[in-house]
Enzyme design. Structure first.
Site, PDB file in Angstrom:
ATOM      1  CG  ASN A   1      -0.207  -0.108   2.514  1.00 18.09           C
ATOM      2  OD1 ASN A   1       1.026  -0.164   2.530  1.00 18.09           O
ATOM      3  ND2 ASN A   1      -0.953  -0.157   3.614  1.00 18.09           N
TER       4      ASN A   1
ATOM      5  CG  ASP B   1       6.814  -3.441  16.512  1.00 22.08           C
ATOM      6  OD1 ASP B   1       6.879  -2.191  16.445  1.00 22.08           O
ATOM      7  OD2 ASP B   1       5.750  -4.056  16.718  1.00 22.08           O
TER       8      ASP B   1
ATOM      9  CD  GLU C   1       9.583   0.575  15.051  1.00 20.28           C
ATOM     10  OE1 GLU C   1       9.269   0.548  16.253  1.00 20.28           O
ATOM     11  OE2 GLU C   1       8.749   0.548  14.127  1.00 20.28           O
TER      12      GLU C   1
ATOM     13  CG  HIS D   1      30.756 -22.146 -36.742  1.00 20.14           C
ATOM     14  ND1 HIS D   1      29.563 -22.823 -36.549  1.00 20.14           N
ATOM     15  CD2 HIS D   1      31.241 -22.583 -37.934  1.00 20.14           C
ATOM     16  CE1 HIS D   1      29.353 -23.638 -37.560  1.00 20.14           C
ATOM     17  NE2 HIS D   1      30.352 -23.513 -38.416  1.00 20.14           N
ATOM     18  CG  ASN D   2      27.380 -21.447 -39.131  1.00 19.80           C
ATOM     19  OD1 ASN D   2      28.200 -21.304 -40.040  1.00 19.80           O
ATOM     20  ND2 ASN D   2      26.714 -22.569 -38.958  1.00 19.80           N
TER      21      ASN D   2
ATOM     22  CD  GLU E   1      31.412 -19.692 -40.989  1.00 24.53           C
ATOM     23  OE1 GLU E   1      31.645 -20.537 -41.870  1.00 24.53           O
ATOM     24  OE2 GLU E   1      31.006 -19.985 -39.844  1.00 24.53           O
TER      25      GLU E   1
ATOM     26  CG  ASP F   1      27.565 -20.167 -45.220  1.00 23.48           C
ATOM     27  OD1 ASP F   1      28.016 -20.322 -46.362  1.00 23.48           O
ATOM     28  OD2 ASP F   1      27.185 -21.114 -44.507  1.00 23.48           O
TER      29      ASP F   1
ATOM     30  CG  HIS G   1      23.609 -23.104 -42.058  1.00 19.60           C
ATOM     31  ND1 HIS G   1      24.979 -23.044 -42.158  1.00 19.60           N
ATOM     32  CD2 HIS G   1      23.336 -24.340 -41.552  1.00 19.60           C
ATOM     33  CE1 HIS G   1      25.517 -24.178 -41.731  1.00 19.60           C
ATOM     34  NE2 HIS G   1      24.536 -24.973 -41.370  1.00 19.60           N
TER      35      HIS G   1
ATOM     36  CD  GLU H   1      31.840 -22.337 -45.686  1.00 20.48           C
ATOM     37  OE1 GLU H   1      31.594 -23.496 -46.013  1.00 20.48           O
ATOM     38  OE2 GLU H   1      32.540 -22.044 -44.724  1.00 20.48           O
TER      39      GLU H   1
ATOM     40  CE  LYS I   1      39.755 -19.158 -42.709  1.00 21.98           C
ATOM     41  NZ  LYS I   1      38.781 -19.651 -43.725  1.00 21.98           N
TER      42      LYS I   1
ATOM     43  CE  LYS J   1      39.581 -22.720 -50.704  1.00 15.44           C
ATOM     44  NZ  LYS J   1      40.597 -23.735 -50.428  1.00 15.44           N
TER      45      LYS J   1
ATOM     46  NE  ARG K   1      36.575 -20.134 -39.249  1.00 10.26           N
ATOM     47  CZ  ARG K   1      35.642 -20.947 -39.750  1.00 10.26           C
ATOM     48  NH1 ARG K   1      35.990 -21.957 -40.546  1.00 10.26           N
ATOM     49  NH2 ARG K   1      34.369 -20.757 -39.464  1.00 10.26           N
TER      50      ARG K   1
ATOM     51  CB  ILE L   1      13.373 -20.851  -1.335  1.00 11.46           C
ATOM     52  CG1 ILE L   1      12.178 -20.044  -0.818  1.00 11.46           C
ATOM     53  CG2 ILE L   1      14.684 -20.318  -0.765  1.00 11.46           C
ATOM     54  CD1 ILE L   1      12.248 -18.563  -1.090  1.00 11.46           C
TER      55      ILE L   1
ATOM     56  CG  ASP M   1      16.947 -26.328  -1.913  1.00 14.19           C
ATOM     57  OD1 ASP M   1      16.566 -25.474  -1.097  1.00 14.19           O
ATOM     58  OD2 ASP M   1      16.198 -27.208  -2.393  1.00 14.19           O
TER      59      ASP M   1
END
Length: 753
Positions: free
Chosen positions: A155, A189, A200, A310-311, A340, A342, A355, A389, A438, A440, A544, A647, A649
């Protein structure tokens, strides 16, 4: 309740006086954009706590119509997201902004009614994010507790009844029986009014947050009128923390962390100041000297481990997940330095990235290059490698080359540094702000320094990963498939020419330093069994490694074995939260998170014969006994937030990753029903043979006798970045984001064997 946490008064003051924050408190309508047909006005408003944003939802029963500033990664002005670029007009640039969340929550794309409104929202949100980030660990802890107190005060009368106290205790992840709750309430209290208010509540807060373990440590060294003098603090730093520091350093800590002006004037540190120090950057487990770039960055590129993805284009799995420029932005801002691409033919002469042969969505090549241009160097200024790629036709390869040269401009490296043919790689320092390709190449790099021109198009063997897939389908084929390669694209490949791997001997005798191979994980693991040869190969060449094509769920392999073999570009699926990504984040945590970590000296010099699988005597053997006492945890998050009675553990597991001989783990017992301040005081001892390759991972889980334990948080760092002594450890989520208020408290001592 406001009297409990003094920093809140500063926040409240800002909410009342700052024009941008006032605007957010008043709230207003913004248009939420999801698609061309889904654009709906929603009311957004900053709540009284100064950290929660409420927004109306079409679904009346929807609970998730708020978000915390703590969950926001960043706010981007303008039409920077894919959604806003696709579904809003360019004339709306000044009206648009995006809220990017940590983890996997979807980006919120919004349009304001005027440029002024957009500016108020963006600036206000940025101020709130900065305010939360500027809190130290202790302040975040206090802020978290007081925010839970406010939430329990249903409240909003700044008074807490016994019922509200019980609700609050559940909310902060601590299970107590009614008798204990009533006893705690009665002790506070003082007025016997049946409700806590004013002093308090402050007393209740102090009883609840008392750190018994800190009291013991402080009491041992607070020998000057009940407080720590600078000399007392120096004793603590030298004896317990094993720090070779001076009295001036102790005085600096007092000046920096002591909140009480009277104590500060006497050059003393109070209990509160001591706790603030222990939860500060100087007091955490991670060596603060490693937060900045501290390693030699002028060594050849192959002498570094390089954070690699990767990808990169994928947000989820590799069968039907979405491709997005956002995936590149996230990887780059995490410090990734090799991404990368692709590449496949697309409609209208524009190459696409996705992909291949799957249902993953597609993204324009040029949009990815723009995102790389904009975000490549925001986290790190060191070079970024684009691993291509290439499955495109010659025509679209020319388009790729045109986009890279025009969009990346002078950042794109198109020829070797210097005026003559190099014999080794330049270092990250020389390549600052540069982007390398990177892929060919049609010819040797030497032709760059010759006058004769080469052919415009020729055939080369297909890229490694696609070739792997085709070999799996057509094992009868004697030759690898070929693709045509355009000269324009070939010429952009300088220091990272992709070649096929035959053998270590062939690579040494026949291949130039800039010619590098990519290995799928299974092949790399086979080679890693002959670790010494692989290490020697990587002294001269770049390697790589990439995940197996069978990992359609975008899971990851263990990168540690690859690093142990000296492999530099160990590519992982950044989009998948997992233990392997934790190890990657830990490996690249030091050195300013710049994405480059200098390999140990024995992996850079040919004279050594290091083998991670079969240790022999050598300069890598620096045996240590690592003593770790797991003392306590603080404010662990609730895993089931919708269930009040849920809760945790908790238990803690400590893992050692590194060379084969160093792999180890140990764990504490679990503590029933206490995620707020569980205490273990459990000591473990680990034998470390090769400290420079060891990585330590702290994991907290929720014990479940009937099923798999639930993950709570973790923190991973290299052994060489650990500080001795009493240390706090922050905890990260599965996605690698800091849990603001949670942490572990440990004592660590690494001793020579």
């Amino acid at each position: 309740i406001n009297r409990v946490y003094c920093s809140d008064s500063h926040t409240q003051s800002a909410l009342e006086t700052d024009a941008d924050l006032q605007y957010l408190v008043t709230g207003g309508k913004l248009t939420k954009v999801k698609s061309n047909s889904w654009k709906k006005k929603r009311f957004f408003q900053l709540q009284d706590d100064g950290e929660t944003i409420w927004h109306e939802s079409q679904k009346a029963l929807k609970r998730n119509n708020t978000f915390s500033i703590n969950d926001v990664e960043s706010v981007r002005r303008g039409r920077q997201s894919e959604v806003l670029q696709k579904f809003t007009d360019s004339s709306m640039e000044d009206l648009c902004f995006s809220i990017i969340f940590k983890g996997k929550r979807n980006t919120l794309d919004l349009v304001a009614s005027s440029p002024e409104d957009a500016k108020h929202w963006v600036t206000g949100l940025e101020k709130l994010i900065a305010s939360m980030q500027n809190l130290n660990t202790q302040q975040k802890s206090e802020h978290w507790i007081i925010s839970r107190m406010r939430r329990a005060d249903k409240n909003r009368d700044n008074v807490m009844t016994l019922k509200e106290v019980k609700h609050f205790l559940h909310d902060i992840n601590i299970e107590v029986n009614d008798m204990y709750a009533a006893k705690l309430f009665e002790a506070c209290d003082i007025s016997k009014s049946g409700a806590l208010e004013g002093e308090e509540i402050k007393h209740f807060y102090e009883l609840l947050t008392a750190r018994e373990e800190i009291e013991v440590i402080y009491g041992k060294y607070a020998l000057t009128a009940g407080q720590m003098s600078a000399s007392n603090l120096l004793d603590f730093l030298q004896k317990e923390q094993r720090e070779a520091v001076s009295l001036d350093y102790a005085l600096m800590l007092i000046e920096k962390y002591e909140p009480d002006s009277a104590a500060k004037q006497k050059k003393q540190m109070s209990r509160d100041g001591f706790l603030r120090y222990l939860t500060s950057a100087e007091g955490t487990v991670f060596n603060p000297a490693h937060k900045e770039v501290y390693q030699d960055m002028r060594q050849p590129l192959n002498n570094y481990f390089i954070s690699s993805s990767h990808n990169t284009y994928l947000m989820e799995d590799q069968l039907k997940g979405p491709s997005s420029t956002e995936a590149y932005i996230r990887a780059l801002t995490k410090g990734c330095r090799c991404v990368e691409l692709d590449c496949w033919d697309g409609p209208n002469g524009e190459p696409l990235i996705y992909h291949g042969h799957t249902l993953t969505s597609k993204v324009l090549f040029k949009d990815v290059i723009k995102a790389i241009r904009d975000y490549a160097f925001r986290t790190s200024e060191y070079p970024v490698i684009l691993s291509l790629e290439n499955h495109c036709s010659v025509e679209q390869q020319k388009v790729m080359a045109k986009h890279m040269t025009s969009i990346l401009g002078t950042a794109l490296l198109t020829r070797p540094l210097g005026k003559k043919m190099p014999t080794t790689f330049p270092g990250p320092e020389e390549l600052k702000g540069r982007i390398l390709v990177k892929g060919k190449r049609l010819n040797k790099l030497d032709v760059v320094f010759e006058d004769n021109s080469s052919v415009d198009v020729d055939s080369v063997s297909e890229e490694d990963e696609s070739a792997e897939a085709k070999e799996g389908e057509q094992k009868a084929k004697a030759k690898k498939s070929k693709i045509k390669l355009a000269k324009e694209l070939s010429d952009l490949v300088v220091y990272c020419k992709s070649v096929h791997f035959n053998s270590f001997e062939h690579s040494k005798e026949k291949q130039a330093f800039y010619e590098m191979a990519s290995f799928k994980e299974s092949k790399a693991k086979q080679l890693a069994e002959h670790s010494a040869e692989f290490v020697h190969h990587n002294i001269d060449k770049l390697s790589r490694i990439y995940p197996a094509g069978s990992r359609t769920d975008s899971s990851n392999y263990n990168p540690v074995q690859m690093w142990n073999s000296g492999c530099q570009i160990v590519a992982l699926n950044f989009q998948t939260p997992c233990k392997q990504m934790d190890l990657n984040q830990g490996r690249f945590l030091p050195n300013g998170k710049c994405g480059y970590i200098l390999k140990p000296h024995f992996m850079r010099i040919p004279d050594f014969n290091f083998d991670a699988c079969n240790l022999t005597s050598g300069r890598w053997l620096r045996k240590k006994n690592l003593h770790i006492m797991v003392i306590s945890a603080q404010q662990l998050p609730k895993l089931n937030k919708d269930k009040v009675s849920s809760i945790v553990d908790p238990f803690v597991r400590v893992e050692i990753h590194g060379v084969t001989a160093d792999k180890s783990s140990a764990q504490t017992a679990h503590i029933n029903n206490n995620g707020f301040n569980p205490m273990w005081n459990k000591t473990f001892v680990f034998a470390i043979n090769v400290p420079e390759l060891a990585i330590v991972r702290f994991v907290v889980e929720d014990y479940d006798p009937a099923s798999a334990n639930d993950f709570i948080g973790q923190y991973t760092l290299p052994f060489t970045s650990i500080q001795n002594g009493y240390r706090h450890i922050p905890l990260l989520t599965k996605c690698g984001n800091v849990i603001p208020s949670a942490g572990l408290f440990v004592h660590i001592m690494a001793l020579d064997d």
